[in-house]
Design a protein around this motif. Structure first.
Motif, short mmCIF file in Angstrom:
data_model
loop_
_atom_site.label_atom_id
_atom_site.label_comp_id
_atom_site.label_asym_id
_atom_site.label_seq_id
_atom_site.Cartn_x
_atom_site.Cartn_y
_atom_site.Cartn_z
N CYS A 163 2.54 8.45 58.69
CA CYS A 163 3.73 9.25 58.95
C CYS A 163 3.47 10.70 58.59
N HIS A 223 5.70 12.87 57.96
CA HIS A 223 6.68 13.36 56.99
C HIS A 223 6.30 13.00 55.55
N CYS A 224 5.99 11.73 55.34
CA CYS A 224 5.72 11.31 53.96
C CYS A 224 4.22 11.17 53.70
N CYS A 274 10.65 5.60 59.94
CA CYS A 274 9.46 5.42 59.12
C CYS A 274 9.70 4.26 58.15
N ILE A 287 8.67 3.89 55.18
CA ILE A 287 8.70 4.24 53.77
C ILE A 287 10.12 4.61 53.36
N CYS A 328 12.12 8.18 53.44
CA CYS A 328 11.49 9.13 54.35
C CYS A 328 12.36 9.30 55.58
ZN ZN Z 1 7.50 8.69 56.54
#
Ligand code: ZN
Length: 95
Positions: free
Chosen positions: A27, A29-30, A48, A50, A53
């Motif tokens: 991902c 983003h995370c 996502c 996670i 996130c």
């Molecule tokens: Zn993520």
């Protein structure tokens, strides 16, 4: 064994649907790597996997972990020892 069976049609038709069979994704983003089966259909988006996130969408925020997106970072060991295969024998170029 098909988790997708429980999903609404819109989830299955979504262009950002995670791959099937699941594969290792990462991902943006995370910055986590995980199996795409962790991604969840939530609020009309493939989120996502996670927790916490806000990344969403396979091919949007989430990509194959071994895809070219991350190649430069993951491939520290470039298999090149500095020697081209240029064994030109200067003394025997004439036949
Ligand atoms: Zn993520």
């Amino acid at each position: 064994m098909d988790d997708y069976e429980d999903l609404p049609h819109e989830a299955l038709d979504d262009p950002f649907k995670p791959p099937h069979p699941p594969r290792k994704v990462r991902c943006l983003h995370c910055d986590q790597t995980y199996m795409s089966s962790l991604m969840k259909w939530q609020g009309g988006l493939w989120r996502c996997g996670i927790p916490g996130c806000d990344g969403a969408g396979y091919g949007f925020d989430v990509f194959d972990a071994d895809g070219h997106m991350f190649a430069e970072e993951d491939e520290e060991e470039f298999d090149f020892d500095g020697e081209f295969d240029l064994d030109i024998d200067l003394e025997s170029t004439e036949e």
